[in-house]
Design a protein around this motif. Structure first.
Motif, PDB file in Angstrom:
ATOM      1  N   THR A  55       1.013  -1.117   0.041  1.00  0.00           N
ATOM      2  CA  THR A  55       0.082   0.028   0.081  1.00  0.00           C
ATOM      3  C   THR A  55       1.054   1.277  -0.159  1.00  0.00           C
ATOM      4  O   THR A  55       0.717   2.144  -0.785  1.00  0.00           O
ATOM      5  N   GLY A 161      -8.338  -3.993   4.774  1.00  0.00           N
ATOM      6  CA  GLY A 161      -7.909  -5.159   4.074  1.00  0.00           C
ATOM      7  C   GLY A 161      -7.441  -6.268   5.119  1.00  0.00           C
ATOM      8  O   GLY A 161      -6.756  -5.995   6.159  1.00  0.00           O
ATOM      9  N   VAL A 170     -11.422  -6.868   1.054  1.00  0.00           N
ATOM     10  CA  VAL A 170     -11.073  -5.615   0.942  1.00  0.00           C
ATOM     11  C   VAL A 170     -12.380  -4.944   1.183  1.00  0.00           C
ATOM     12  O   VAL A 170     -13.544  -5.464   0.730  1.00  0.00           O
ATOM     13  N   ILE A 210      -3.834  -7.866  -2.103  1.00  0.00           N
ATOM     14  CA  ILE A 210      -4.800  -7.132  -1.347  1.00  0.00           C
ATOM     15  C   ILE A 210      -4.216  -5.733  -0.792  1.00  0.00           C
ATOM     16  O   ILE A 210      -5.203  -4.848  -0.914  1.00  0.00           O
ATOM     17  N   THR A 212      -2.221  -3.781  -2.420  1.00  0.00           N
ATOM     18  CA  THR A 212      -2.561  -2.759  -3.742  1.00  0.00           C
ATOM     19  C   THR A 212      -4.099  -2.391  -3.997  1.00  0.00           C
ATOM     20  O   THR A 212      -4.321  -1.369  -4.531  1.00  0.00           O
ATOM     21  N   GLN A 213      -4.852  -3.398  -3.606  1.00  0.00           N
ATOM     22  CA  GLN A 213      -6.192  -2.981  -3.848  1.00  0.00           C
ATOM     23  C   GLN A 213      -6.853  -2.074  -2.873  1.00  0.00           C
ATOM     24  O   GLN A 213      -7.290  -1.002  -3.031  1.00  0.00           O
ATOM     25  N   GLN A 214      -6.085  -1.818  -1.711  1.00  0.00           N
ATOM     26  CA  GLN A 214      -6.346  -0.964  -0.514  1.00  0.00           C
ATOM     27  C   GLN A 214      -5.740   0.365  -1.231  1.00  0.00           C
ATOM     28  O   GLN A 214      -6.435   1.516  -0.812  1.00  0.00           O
ATOM     29  N   ASN A 216      -5.467   1.365  -4.044  1.00  0.00           N
ATOM     30  CA  ASN A 216      -6.383   1.726  -5.154  1.00  0.00           C
ATOM     31  C   ASN A 216      -7.593   2.386  -4.713  1.00  0.00           C
ATOM     32  O   ASN A 216      -8.065   3.477  -5.124  1.00  0.00           O
ATOM     33  N   GLU A 217      -8.525   1.848  -3.358  1.00  0.00           N
ATOM     34  CA  GLU A 217      -9.449   2.343  -2.806  1.00  0.00           C
ATOM     35  C   GLU A 217      -9.242   3.848  -2.387  1.00  0.00           C
ATOM     36  O   GLU A 217      -9.910   4.657  -2.376  1.00  0.00           O
ATOM     37  N   TYR A 236     -11.029 -12.451  -2.152  1.00  0.00           N
ATOM     38  CA  TYR A 236     -10.356 -12.895  -3.267  1.00  0.00           C
ATOM     39  C   TYR A 236      -9.870 -14.292  -2.522  1.00  0.00           C
ATOM     40  O   TYR A 236      -9.410 -14.356  -1.615  1.00  0.00           O
ATOM     41  N   TYR A 243     -13.062 -13.862  -7.503  1.00  0.00           N
ATOM     42  CA  TYR A 243     -13.512 -12.568  -6.565  1.00  0.00           C
ATOM     43  C   TYR A 243     -14.992 -12.984  -6.235  1.00  0.00           C
ATOM     44  O   TYR A 243     -15.593 -13.258  -7.183  1.00  0.00           O
ATOM     45  N   LYS A 245     -17.843 -10.475  -4.628  1.00  0.00           N
ATOM     46  CA  LYS A 245     -18.199  -9.377  -4.100  1.00  0.00           C
ATOM     47  C   LYS A 245     -19.538  -9.215  -3.233  1.00  0.00           C
ATOM     48  O   LYS A 245     -20.661  -9.442  -4.122  1.00  0.00           O
TER      49      LYS A 245
END
Lengths: 377, 80
Positions: A55, A161, A170, A210, A212-214, A216-217, A236, A243, A245
């Motif tokens: 992150t 995350g 996430v 995970i 990097t998805q945080q 991104n958000e 995930y 995935y 959701k």
């Protein structure tokens, strides 16, 4: 005049920054305006571990202007399998300090605030207040509930995350009137069976996916673009590469319970809430906190009052043991659960605490401060 | 009706499978489903904290299942 290029301010980019962020700036949805939003943003990352490292790397590269990093922990050789910001030369040093050191080399335009300490109920509110957004990269339930409550009380969006073996979750909490962590997970898991990465293992690359998805958000929230994961929990599975959701809802009751903690927040014992008892902490529990412990299977709440005494206390983990039954039901105090005694004014609970602790040779029984007379008032 | 159940995280340590199909003759709400899962199939789930998503939506305990659906058993993860 080119003069101001040498004096970059928060509301403009230097020549070097212009070049560095050019691939952002040419994006319709970012542009110069978006890049300046990133530069003005203050993001706090809790934990510079498996989730925190990736992150932090992307937030730093993206040009988030101010990044806070809090972590009390030291770098261990077993961290290097997934915390790829660290090198063997860093072993034994503080994670927050070393993370900032490496990240500065990545981007000199970012200001790092380093907190080489533990996040606690005492320092959380003040710390969170200095930032626009908080990212949870912690590794235990006690701190996750603490992070959630501090984010709610300071009204900061929280990017959540978490990882388990080959799976990750996430979400975005406390954002635009959406759900909070407690709305989704109101009750912590059974203590004793909770293990961390060092005990159960985790596939290293999952932290990166995970984490990097945080990031991104956090970037979408800062820029005000796209659709965030607020109102959804993303799950995930690295083994299946799938995935899922799922939609999650806000619970006004849960949010209110957190808001009610405001006055006594600094004395909240989050370990206790998660079933981890520490004898050195206060044995007294406030009424606001008792409400949170209802229906929590880690806790056995023993109501010492007679049936007619008001107000009643209801919960799946509440049981009544009146004073005359004490000796015959002494076994109910022999338990792995944390015992919380409740009476009307605090006198009976105090006497029973002493009696039980003497009889059973233990010293970790908790009691409701001031009794039920003060409860809910 | 057929319930397609997916288990996540440490719940799988208890169930031993990450997906299974259970048949249910009558409509039940999630609280009833939860106690059925504990009493008839997996007593070790007692004390575990998890939410139940019905067709990708977390529902409250009084939500009634009356047709074929997918149930996801979702515990929180702590790791980071």
């Amino acid at each position: 005049m080119q003069f101001y290029h040498h004096l970059p301010e928060a509301n403009m980019l230097s020549r070097d920054e212009n070049k560095r962020y050019s691939r952002h700036v040419i994006l319709d949805k970012v542009g110069m305006e978006g890049q300046l939003k990133l530069k003005a943003a203050k993001v706090l990352v809790i934990g510079a571990g498996g989730l925190g490292c990736p992150t932090l790397q992307y937030l730093t590269a993206a040009g988030v202007g101010t990044i806070g990093i809090i972590d009390f922990d030291k770098i261990d050789i077993s961290n290097l399998q997934r915390q790829i910001l660290f090198t063997p030369q860093d072993l034994g040093k503080n994670k927050a300090e070393i993370a900032a050191e490496h990240l500065k080399q990545l981007n000199e335009h970012v200001i790092f605030q380093v907190y080489p300490e533990r996040l606690t109920a005492e320092n959380a509110l003040e710390l969170f207040a200095a930032y626009d957004l908080v990212i949870d990269g912690t590794d235990n339930f006690s701190t996750r509930y603490l992070v959630n409550d501090a984010a709610v009380l300071t009204n900061k969006p929280l990017v959540y995350g978490s990882i388990y073996k080959f799976q990750g979750q996430v979400s975005v909490f406390n954002y635009e009137n959406g759900p909070t962590y407690r709305c989704v997970f109101p009750i912590p898991p059974k203590a004793g069976t909770i293990k961390n990465c060092s005990e159960i293992g985790v596939i290293g690359v999952l932290s990166g996916i995970i984490g990097t998805q945080q990031a991104n958000e956090a970037i979408k929230i800062t820029l005000g673009i796209g659709t965030t994961l607020s109102g959804h929990l993303l799950i995930y599975d690295a083994l299946k590469a799938t995935y899922m959701k799922v939609a999650v809802k806000k619970s006004d009751d849960e949010v209110q319970k957190t808001l009610d903690l405001k006055a006594s927040f600094k004395t909240q014992d989050y370990d206790l809430f998660c079933g981890v008892n520490t004898a050195e902490k206060s044995h007294e529990i406030t009424g606001e906190y008792l409400k949170q412990l209802l229906n929590n299977d880690n806790i056995r709440i023993v109501d010492l009052r007679e049936e007619w005494e008001e107000p009643q206390l209801e919960g799946s983990n509440v049981e009544r043991i009146i004073m005359s039954e004490l000796q015959e039901k002494m076994d109910r105090f022999k338990t792995d659960k944390i015992v919380v005694l409740v009476c009307q004014t605090g006198t009976r609970s105090n006497n029973v605490k002493q009696l039980v602790e003497q009889t059973l040779q233990q010293s970790d029984i908790k009691e409701l401060k001031g009794g039920m007379e003060k409860y809910g008032k | 009706m057929n319930l397609n159940i997916k288990y996540f995280g440490r719940i799988v340590e208890i169930t031993g499978v990450d997906e299974e199909r259970l048949e249910c003759s009558d409509s039940i709400n999630l609280a009833e489903f939860r106690s059925l899962l504990l009493s008839r199939y997996y007593p070790d789930l007692k004390g575990e904290s998890f939410q139940i998503a019905v067709d990708q939506e977390v529902k409250s305990e009084d939500f009634r299942i009356d047709k074929d659906c997918e149930l996801a058993i979702l515990p929180p993860f702590a790791g980071g």
